[in-house]
Design a protein around this motif. Structure first.
Motif, PDB file in Angstrom:
ATOM      1  N   PHE A 272       0.912  -1.315   0.161  1.00  0.00           N
ATOM      2  CA  PHE A 272      -0.031  -0.034  -0.108  1.00  0.00           C
ATOM      3  C   PHE A 272       0.750   1.278  -0.016  1.00  0.00           C
ATOM      4  O   PHE A 272       2.092   1.158   0.082  1.00  0.00           O
ATOM      5  N   PHE A 273       0.175   2.509  -0.211  1.00  0.00           N
ATOM      6  CA  PHE A 273       1.220   3.709  -0.306  1.00  0.00           C
ATOM      7  C   PHE A 273       0.792   4.664   0.388  1.00  0.00           C
ATOM      8  O   PHE A 273      -0.408   4.995   0.743  1.00  0.00           O
ATOM      9  N   THR A 274       1.644   5.553   0.833  1.00  0.00           N
ATOM     10  CA  THR A 274       1.399   7.081   1.204  1.00  0.00           C
ATOM     11  C   THR A 274       2.074   7.849   0.259  1.00  0.00           C
ATOM     12  O   THR A 274       3.065   7.766  -0.269  1.00  0.00           O
ATOM     13  N   THR A 275       1.427   9.072  -0.024  1.00  0.00           N
ATOM     14  CA  THR A 275       1.834   9.852  -0.900  1.00  0.00           C
ATOM     15  C   THR A 275       1.547  11.270  -0.544  1.00  0.00           C
ATOM     16  O   THR A 275       0.688  11.680  -0.056  1.00  0.00           O
ATOM     17  N   GLY A 276       2.416  12.232  -1.078  1.00  0.00           N
ATOM     18  CA  GLY A 276       2.219  13.740  -0.973  1.00  0.00           C
ATOM     19  C   GLY A 276       3.545  14.327  -1.340  1.00  0.00           C
ATOM     20  O   GLY A 276       4.241  13.801  -2.033  1.00  0.00           O
ATOM     21  N   GLU A 277       3.208  15.766  -1.172  1.00  0.00           N
ATOM     22  CA  GLU A 277       4.678  16.408  -1.943  1.00  0.00           C
ATOM     23  C   GLU A 277       5.893  16.233  -1.312  1.00  0.00           C
ATOM     24  O   GLU A 277       6.869  16.121  -1.780  1.00  0.00           O
ATOM     25  N   SER A 278       5.798  15.870   0.035  1.00  0.00           N
ATOM     26  CA  SER A 278       7.227  15.652   0.830  1.00  0.00           C
ATOM     27  C   SER A 278       7.677  14.156   0.391  1.00  0.00           C
ATOM     28  O   SER A 278       8.780  13.939   0.260  1.00  0.00           O
ATOM     29  N   GLU A 279       6.600  13.293   0.196  1.00  0.00           N
ATOM     30  CA  GLU A 279       7.271  12.068   0.073  1.00  0.00           C
ATOM     31  C   GLU A 279       6.135  11.067  -0.300  1.00  0.00           C
ATOM     32  O   GLU A 279       4.952  11.209  -0.215  1.00  0.00           O
ATOM     33  N   SER A 280       6.700  10.004  -1.465  1.00  0.00           N
ATOM     34  CA  SER A 280       5.863   8.935  -1.876  1.00  0.00           C
ATOM     35  C   SER A 280       6.542   7.723  -1.363  1.00  0.00           C
ATOM     36  O   SER A 280       7.781   7.509  -1.583  1.00  0.00           O
ATOM     37  N   ARG A 281       5.843   6.837  -0.572  1.00  0.00           N
ATOM     38  CA  ARG A 281       6.434   5.590  -0.265  1.00  0.00           C
ATOM     39  C   ARG A 281       5.481   4.393  -0.281  1.00  0.00           C
ATOM     40  O   ARG A 281       4.211   4.345  -0.312  1.00  0.00           O
ATOM     41  N   ALA A 282       6.339   3.363  -0.584  1.00  0.00           N
ATOM     42  CA  ALA A 282       5.776   1.838  -0.435  1.00  0.00           C
ATOM     43  C   ALA A 282       5.758   1.283   0.487  1.00  0.00           C
ATOM     44  O   ALA A 282       6.872   1.191   1.199  1.00  0.00           O
ATOM     45  N   TRP A 283       4.772   0.515   1.052  1.00  0.00           N
ATOM     46  CA  TRP A 283       4.679  -0.210   2.511  1.00  0.00           C
ATOM     47  C   TRP A 283       4.415  -1.426   2.102  1.00  0.00           C
ATOM     48  O   TRP A 283       3.603  -1.822   1.589  1.00  0.00           O
ATOM     49  N   THR A 284       5.100  -2.360   2.849  1.00  0.00           N
ATOM     50  CA  THR A 284       5.091  -3.935   2.692  1.00  0.00           C
ATOM     51  C   THR A 284       3.964  -4.606   3.718  1.00  0.00           C
ATOM     52  O   THR A 284       4.352  -4.196   4.979  1.00  0.00           O
ATOM     53  N   VAL A 285       3.039  -5.086   3.297  1.00  0.00           N
ATOM     54  CA  VAL A 285       2.091  -5.959   4.709  1.00  0.00           C
ATOM     55  C   VAL A 285       1.745  -7.140   4.265  1.00  0.00           C
ATOM     56  O   VAL A 285       1.937  -7.271   3.111  1.00  0.00           O
ATOM     57  N   LYS A 286       1.427  -8.101   4.969  1.00  0.00           N
ATOM     58  CA  LYS A 286       0.828  -9.273   4.582  1.00  0.00           C
ATOM     59  C   LYS A 286      -0.692  -9.147   3.882  1.00  0.00           C
ATOM     60  O   LYS A 286      -1.338  -8.159   4.116  1.00  0.00           O
ATOM     61  N   LYS A 287      -1.012  -9.870   2.828  1.00  0.00           N
ATOM     62  CA  LYS A 287      -2.300  -9.877   2.077  1.00  0.00           C
ATOM     63  C   LYS A 287      -3.396 -10.038   3.218  1.00  0.00           C
ATOM     64  O   LYS A 287      -3.199 -10.921   4.193  1.00  0.00           O
ATOM     65  N   ASN A 288      -4.506  -9.177   3.125  1.00  0.00           N
ATOM     66  CA  ASN A 288      -5.512  -9.355   4.026  1.00  0.00           C
ATOM     67  C   ASN A 288      -5.260  -8.696   5.440  1.00  0.00           C
ATOM     68  O   ASN A 288      -6.062  -8.899   6.318  1.00  0.00           O
ATOM     69  N   ALA A 289      -4.357  -7.883   5.329  1.00  0.00           N
ATOM     70  CA  ALA A 289      -4.246  -7.184   6.582  1.00  0.00           C
ATOM     71  C   ALA A 289      -5.024  -5.953   6.905  1.00  0.00           C
ATOM     72  O   ALA A 289      -5.617  -5.417   5.787  1.00  0.00           O
ATOM     73  N   THR A 290      -5.455  -5.917   8.003  1.00  0.00           N
ATOM     74  CA  THR A 290      -6.508  -4.872   8.431  1.00  0.00           C
ATOM     75  C   THR A 290      -5.954  -3.521   8.205  1.00  0.00           C
ATOM     76  O   THR A 290      -4.740  -3.368   8.285  1.00  0.00           O
ATOM     77  N   ALA A 291      -6.786  -2.467   8.422  1.00  0.00           N
ATOM     78  CA  ALA A 291      -6.230  -1.325   8.221  1.00  0.00           C
ATOM     79  C   ALA A 291      -5.253  -0.934   9.486  1.00  0.00           C
ATOM     80  O   ALA A 291      -4.219  -0.312   9.286  1.00  0.00           O
ATOM     81  N   PRO A 292      -5.711  -1.137  10.832  1.00  0.00           N
ATOM     82  CA  PRO A 292      -4.567  -1.033  11.958  1.00  0.00           C
ATOM     83  C   PRO A 292      -3.240  -1.939  11.788  1.00  0.00           C
ATOM     84  O   PRO A 292      -2.175  -1.351  12.009  1.00  0.00           O
TER      85      PRO A 292
END
Length: 351
Positions: A272-292
């Motif tokens: 999943f990703f976080t993105t914006g002017e300061s930074e765009s980043r890819a994050w690794t999680v297990k499939k079917n991970a809940t939002a928390p």
């Protein structure tokens, strides 16, 4: 979460060449066994054009891709579980990885020495797999002995774990890897605990890398039911020395990234990703991970103090062109703790 993959195989099958092709790091590649003494370690970015598109859209000052750490472990030989070659030292290195990339040689060469003189991929695979199983048997026998002692003292946890440990040991004694063990429903939680106390090499998932010049051929029979990537590893190493202009002119597409993507799939991971002017980043999680659980990849507080998250699929965000506009037209969803994260979600967390 970090991901570490150990590259294993017999000597002179292409492990160090694969490592060099993956990481572009110079390593010792020579035509004799055990030219790799200390494990080479390199970090490889996970190719992901989605991240690049998000970064371009937001003109991000910083782009942080997901990464995989590869460890090139020296060649194992028959008898490694008993200390042959430099076996014990390198088997210890394998214990630290999340998955194993097992390189199997299928290419002929009169110039590159094979430790068994002939090219026989099925035999070579069996040697390495057997050595890992034999090493695991020693570990499992010690764990079973300890649990039997604790069980005699009426330790209920030990009694429960002992039943599973004996099943796994029986599997190993039958020449099968521990990952073939399928726990009953009531055994699943205990098996998770046991894996930490009984760190078996053959628990680990394996991705086979068939080193062959016939990369588009069918899987050989002995690898039919396995995760396999077929690569001409020497060719991939040479491709990495070429400019993008030369590759485009010759119509060559590197295939080495298939290994990185396959390692992700093997371990059931997604991005999943976080993105914006300061930074765009890819994050690794297990499939079917809940939002928390996804939030925990950023910081443990994001799971412990999770309130909600705003979510949009990456392609929708690219098509709309702005986060604010996407929110206005209802494409950004506000989700709670039960939301199951999707591969490609762009997320903002409220904690």
């Amino acid at each position: 979460m970090s991901l570490k993959v150990g590259i294993v195989g017999l000597p002179n099958v292409g492990k160090s060449t694969l490592f060099k092709a993956l990481t572009k790091n110079p390593v010792d590649i020579n035509n004799y066994p055990f030219c790799t003494i200390e494990p080479n370690v390199g970090v490889v970015t996970v190719p992901d054009d989605r991240l690049n598109q998000l970064a371009q859209m937001f003109r991000s000052k910083k782009v942080v891709p997901a990464v995989v750490e590869f460890v090139d472990i020296a060649g194992l030989v028959k008898g490694a579980s008993e200390g042959e070659g430099l076996g014990n030292q390198f088997l210890a290195n394998i214990r630290e990885v999340d998955a194993i990339a097992h390189v199997v040689r299928a290419f002929p060469s009169s110039e590159i020495v094979h430790v068994h003189d002939t090219i026989d991929p099925a035999r070579d695979e069996e040697i390495i797999t057997t050595e890992l199983i034999l090493a695991d048997m020693q570990t499992a026998q010690k764990v079973v002995a300890r649990l039997e002692k604790d069980a005699r003292g009426q330790n209920k946890d030990a009694m429960t774990q002992l039943v599973i440990a004996k099943k796994v040991l029986a599997l190993l004694e039958d020449g099968k890897p521990a990952r073939n063990f399928t726990p009953e429903e009531k055994e699943k939680d205990t098996t998770v605990i046991l894996k930490k106390d009984m760190p078996l090499l053959s628990w680990k998932p394996v991705l086979f890398v068939l080193n062959t010049v016939e990369t588009d051929g069918e899987k050989p029979d002995f690898l039919k039911d396995q995760h396999v990537v077929s690569l001409d590893i020497k060719m991939e190493e040479e491709i990495n020395t070429m400019s993008q202009e030369d590759l485009d002119e010759l119509g060559i597409t590197p295939r080495i990234n298939e290994l990185v993507v396959s390692a992700y799939d093997l371990l059931g991971l997604m991005t999943f990703f976080t993105t914006g002017e300061s930074e765009s980043r890819a994050w690794t999680v297990k499939k079917n991970a809940t939002a928390p659980e996804a939030g925990a990849a950023i910081h443990s507080d994001f799971q412990e103090k999770f309130i909600r998250a705003d979510v949009i699929f990456w392609k929708d965000l690219i098509d709309i062109g702005a986060w604010g506009k996407a929110r206005e037209i209802g494409k950004v969803k506000t989700v709670g703790k039960e939301y199951v994260t999707k591969n490609g979600d762009v997320m903002e967390f409220k904690v």
